[in-house]
Enzyme design. Structure first.
Site, PDB file in Angstrom:
ATOM      1  N   LYS A  13      -0.631  -1.684  -9.245  1.00  0.00           N
ATOM      2  CA  LYS A  13      -0.138  -2.018 -10.921  1.00  0.00           C
ATOM      3  C   LYS A  13      -0.833  -3.143 -11.452  1.00  0.00           C
ATOM      4  CE  LYS A  13       3.801  -3.182  -8.891  1.00  0.00           C
ATOM      5  NZ  LYS A  13       3.926  -2.842  -7.400  1.00  0.00           N
ATOM      6  N   ARG A  88      13.040  -3.080 -11.729  1.00  0.00           N
ATOM      7  CA  ARG A  88      12.971  -3.028 -10.324  1.00  0.00           C
ATOM      8  C   ARG A  88      14.291  -2.420  -9.405  1.00  0.00           C
ATOM      9  NH1 ARG A  88       8.063  -6.474  -8.965  1.00  0.00           N
ATOM     10  NH2 ARG A  88       7.569  -6.005  -6.722  1.00  0.00           N
ATOM     11  N   ARG A 127      -6.068  -9.342   1.272  1.00  0.00           N
ATOM     12  CA  ARG A 127      -6.437  -9.599  -0.022  1.00  0.00           C
ATOM     13  C   ARG A 127      -6.287 -11.324  -0.170  1.00  0.00           C
ATOM     14  NH1 ARG A 127      -1.836  -7.724  -4.623  1.00  0.00           N
ATOM     15  NH2 ARG A 127      -0.034  -8.781  -3.482  1.00  0.00           N
ATOM     16  N   ARG A 161      -1.428 -15.023  -1.525  1.00  0.00           N
ATOM     17  CA  ARG A 161      -0.007 -15.058  -1.717  1.00  0.00           C
ATOM     18  C   ARG A 161       1.107 -15.348  -0.488  1.00  0.00           C
ATOM     19  NH1 ARG A 161       1.067 -10.252  -6.053  1.00  0.00           N
ATOM     20  NH2 ARG A 161       2.991 -10.198  -4.486  1.00  0.00           N
ATOM     21  N   ARG A 172       9.172  -6.167   1.286  1.00  0.00           N
ATOM     22  CA  ARG A 172       8.797  -5.756  -0.146  1.00  0.00           C
ATOM     23  C   ARG A 172       9.060  -4.111  -0.131  1.00  0.00           C
ATOM     24  NH1 ARG A 172       3.353  -8.858  -0.534  1.00  0.00           N
ATOM     25  NH2 ARG A 172       3.122  -7.594  -2.613  1.00  0.00           N
TER      26      ARG A 172
HETATM   27  P1  AP5 Z   1      -2.589  -5.095  -6.913  1.00  0.00           P
HETATM   28  O1  AP5 Z   1      -3.284  -4.256  -8.131  1.00  0.00           O
HETATM   29  O2  AP5 Z   1      -2.442  -6.357  -6.698  1.00  0.00           O
HETATM   30  O3  AP5 Z   1      -1.393  -4.210  -6.394  1.00  0.00           O
HETATM   31  P2  AP5 Z   1       0.290  -4.298  -7.053  1.00  0.00           P
HETATM   32  O4  AP5 Z   1       0.631  -3.038  -7.093  1.00  0.00           O
HETATM   33  O5  AP5 Z   1      -0.010  -5.244  -8.365  1.00  0.00           O
HETATM   34  O6  AP5 Z   1       0.672  -5.076  -5.906  1.00  0.00           O
HETATM   35  P3  AP5 Z   1       1.613  -6.520  -5.749  1.00  0.00           P
HETATM   36  O7  AP5 Z   1       1.600  -6.850  -4.465  1.00  0.00           O
HETATM   37  O8  AP5 Z   1       1.250  -7.596  -6.899  1.00  0.00           O
HETATM   38  O9  AP5 Z   1       2.970  -5.745  -6.083  1.00  0.00           O
HETATM   39  P4  AP5 Z   1       4.396  -6.238  -6.040  1.00  0.00           P
HETATM   40  O10 AP5 Z   1       5.204  -5.499  -6.407  1.00  0.00           O
HETATM   41  O11 AP5 Z   1       4.710  -6.755  -4.373  1.00  0.00           O
HETATM   42  O12 AP5 Z   1       4.183  -7.809  -6.514  1.00  0.00           O
HETATM   43  P5  AP5 Z   1       4.980  -8.572  -7.687  1.00  0.00           P
HETATM   44  O13 AP5 Z   1       4.030  -9.724  -8.212  1.00  0.00           O
HETATM   45  O14 AP5 Z   1       5.554  -7.611  -8.759  1.00  0.00           O
HETATM   46  O15 AP5 Z   1      -3.540  -4.369  -5.693  1.00  0.00           O
HETATM   47  C1  AP5 Z   1      -3.441  -4.621  -4.593  1.00  0.00           C
HETATM   48  C2  AP5 Z   1      -4.590  -4.652  -3.518  1.00  0.00           C
HETATM   49  O16 AP5 Z   1      -5.308  -3.477  -3.551  1.00  0.00           O
HETATM   50  C3  AP5 Z   1      -5.824  -5.518  -4.307  1.00  0.00           C
HETATM   51  O17 AP5 Z   1      -6.463  -6.273  -3.396  1.00  0.00           O
HETATM   52  C4  AP5 Z   1      -6.413  -4.479  -5.025  1.00  0.00           C
HETATM   53  O18 AP5 Z   1      -7.993  -4.992  -5.225  1.00  0.00           O
HETATM   54  C5  AP5 Z   1      -6.422  -3.253  -4.259  1.00  0.00           C
HETATM   55  N1  AP5 Z   1      -6.560  -2.091  -4.919  1.00  0.00           N
HETATM   56  C6  AP5 Z   1      -5.904  -1.715  -5.847  1.00  0.00           C
HETATM   57  N2  AP5 Z   1      -6.020  -0.570  -6.491  1.00  0.00           N
HETATM   58  C7  AP5 Z   1      -6.916  -0.099  -5.507  1.00  0.00           C
HETATM   59  C8  AP5 Z   1      -7.424   1.318  -5.366  1.00  0.00           C
HETATM   60  N3  AP5 Z   1      -7.241   2.135  -6.266  1.00  0.00           N
HETATM   61  N4  AP5 Z   1      -8.245   1.377  -4.305  1.00  0.00           N
HETATM   62  C9  AP5 Z   1      -8.365   0.560  -3.531  1.00  0.00           C
HETATM   63  N5  AP5 Z   1      -8.118  -0.683  -3.619  1.00  0.00           N
HETATM   64  C10 AP5 Z   1      -7.136  -0.985  -4.593  1.00  0.00           C
HETATM   65  O19 AP5 Z   1       6.380  -9.084  -7.187  1.00  0.00           O
HETATM   66  C11 AP5 Z   1       6.312 -10.078  -6.238  1.00  0.00           C
HETATM   67  C12 AP5 Z   1       7.621 -10.675  -5.697  1.00  0.00           C
HETATM   68  O20 AP5 Z   1       8.111 -11.250  -6.878  1.00  0.00           O
HETATM   69  C13 AP5 Z   1       8.593  -9.616  -5.438  1.00  0.00           C
HETATM   70  O21 AP5 Z   1       8.374  -9.221  -4.044  1.00  0.00           O
HETATM   71  C14 AP5 Z   1      10.084 -10.271  -5.810  1.00  0.00           C
HETATM   72  O22 AP5 Z   1      10.372 -11.222  -4.977  1.00  0.00           O
HETATM   73  C15 AP5 Z   1       9.682 -10.880  -7.254  1.00  0.00           C
HETATM   74  N6  AP5 Z   1       9.569  -9.999  -8.269  1.00  0.00           N
HETATM   75  C16 AP5 Z   1       8.671  -9.479  -9.129  1.00  0.00           C
HETATM   76  N7  AP5 Z   1       9.354  -8.792 -10.223  1.00  0.00           N
HETATM   77  C17 AP5 Z   1      10.671  -8.759  -9.779  1.00  0.00           C
HETATM   78  C18 AP5 Z   1      11.896  -8.182 -10.455  1.00  0.00           C
HETATM   79  N8  AP5 Z   1      11.527  -7.203 -11.566  1.00  0.00           N
HETATM   80  N9  AP5 Z   1      13.055  -8.312  -9.923  1.00  0.00           N
HETATM   81  C19 AP5 Z   1      13.188  -9.002  -8.699  1.00  0.00           C
HETATM   82  N10 AP5 Z   1      12.381  -9.816  -8.090  1.00  0.00           N
HETATM   83  C20 AP5 Z   1      10.850  -9.586  -8.776  1.00  0.00           C
END
Ligand code: AP5
Length: 215
Positions: A13, A88, A127, A161, A172
Site C-alpha cells: 500500500k 481498518r 525491510r 519499524r 497485524r
Molecule cells: P509496503 O509498501 O510498506 O507495504 P504496506 O502494505 O504499506 O505495509 P505496511 O507494513 O506499512 O502496512 P501496515 O498496514 O501494517 O502498516 P501501517 O503503517 O498502515 O511494502 C512492504 C515491503 O514490501 C517493502 O519492503 C516494499 O519495498 C516491498 N514491496 C512492496 N511491493 C512489492 C512488490 N510488488 N514486490 C516485492 N516487494 C514489494 O500500520 C501500522 C500500525 O499502525 C498498525 O498495526 C496499527 O497499530 C496502527 N494503525 C495504522 N492505521 C490504523 C487504523 N486505521 N486503525 C487502527 N490502527 C492503525
C-alpha cells in the site's frame, strides 16, 4: 480522484501510494505514518499508540478517526487522496462515510491488493530504511550498494519499524483478517471495489492501478 488502498501488512500500500504521489500529485493519507510521527514526537496520541502499535494491534477507532478527520480538513486533499491504512474496522468505515459526506467528498475506487500472506512476512521482516532520508532497503532484495551507507544521502544510520518483527507481523495479519477484510462488502455494495495482484512486480502493480484510475 479519491481512492482507498486496501490489503494486509506488507501488501504494498505504502509503495504504491508513494508512486501515485510522485506520478499524479495525489496526496497520501497514511494513518500509520501519522501515528508513527505522533509516537516520534511524543504527543499524547503518540504515547497512547506506541505500545499498541509495537504489538501489532489496532489503535482505537476514536484516536484514528480524529487524526484522519483533521487531515481531511487540509486544502491539499482537493488534489485527490489515497487512503493508505484507513479504514481498518467497520466503525472507521462508517465514520469515513460521515466525514466524506460532511466535507463534500466522495470515493472513486477501493483497490484491494491481493497477496500471499506467508510471502509478506519475509517482505516485512527484512525491510529497513535510511534514518536520514527514508530510502527503503531490504536485507535480501535491496541492500545498499556500499555496505552500511545509504545510496541516496550517504548516511550510515538505518532504522527498522518497531512492529516489523515476526510476532507483531502475525498479529497485524490476524487483525487484518478479523477486522479489516470484513469491511470489503460495504464497498462491494457500492460497486467500487477493484482487485489487483499484489504479488506481481512493483511496476506491474502500479500499471494495473493506473489502468483502473484511467479506465
Ligand atoms: P509496503 O509498501 O510498506 O507495504 P504496506 O502494505 O504499506 O505495509 P505496511 O507494513 O506499512 O502496512 P501496515 O498496514 O501494517 O502498516 P501501517 O503503517 O498502515 O511494502 C512492504 C515491503 O514490501 C517493502 O519492503 C516494499 O519495498 C516491498 N514491496 C512492496 N511491493 C512489492 C512488490 N510488488 N514486490 C516485492 N516487494 C514489494 O500500520 C501500522 C500500525 O499502525 C498498525 O498495526 C496499527 O497499530 C496502527 N494503525 C495504522 N492505521 C490504523 C487504523 N486505521 N486503525 C487502527 N490502527 C492503525
Amino acid at each position: 480522484m479519491n481512492i482507498i488502498l486496501l490489503g494486509p501488512p506488507g501488501a504494498g500500500k505504502g509503495t504504491q501510494a508513494s508512486l501515485l504521489v510522485e506520478g499524479r500529485a495525489m496526496v497520501q493519507l497514511s494513518t500509520g505514518d501519522m501515528l508513527r510521527a505522533a509516537v516520534a514526537a511524543g504527543t499524547e496520541i503518540g504515547l497512547k499508540a506506541k505500545a499498541v502499535m509495537a504489538a501489532g494491534e489496532l489503535v482505537s477507532d476514536e484516536i484514528v478517526d480524529g487524526i484522519l478527520s483533521a487531515r481531511l480538513d487540509e486544502d491539499d486533499v482537493a488534489r485527490g487522496f489515497i487512503l493508505d491504512g484507513y479504514p481498518r474496522t467497520a466503525v472507521q468505515a462508517a465514520s469515513l462515510d460521515r466525514l466524506l459526506e460532511q466535507k463534500g467528498l466522495k470515493l472513486d475506487h477501493v483497490i484491494e491488493l491481493e497477496v500471499d500472506e506467508d510471502a509478506l512476512v519475509d517482505r516485512i521482516t527484512g525491510r529497513f530504511t535510511c534514518a536520514s532520508c527514508n530510502t527503503p532497503y531490504h536485507d535480501r532484495y535491496k541492500r545498499p550498494q556500499a555496505e552500511g551507507v545509504c545510496d541516496v544521502c550517504g548516511s550510515a544510520d538505518f532504522k527498522r519499524r518497531a512492529d516489523d518483527n515476526e510476532q507483531a507481523v502475525r498479529t497485524r495479519m490476524a487483525e487484518y483478517r478479523a477486522k479489516t477484510a470484513p469491511i470489503l462488502p460495504h464497498y462491494e455494495a457500492q460497486g467500487i471495489v477493484r482487485r489487483v495482484d499484489g504479488m506481481a512486480a512493483v511496476g506491474e502493480v502500479s500499471a494495473a492501478i493506473a489502468g483502473i484510475l484511467d479506465g
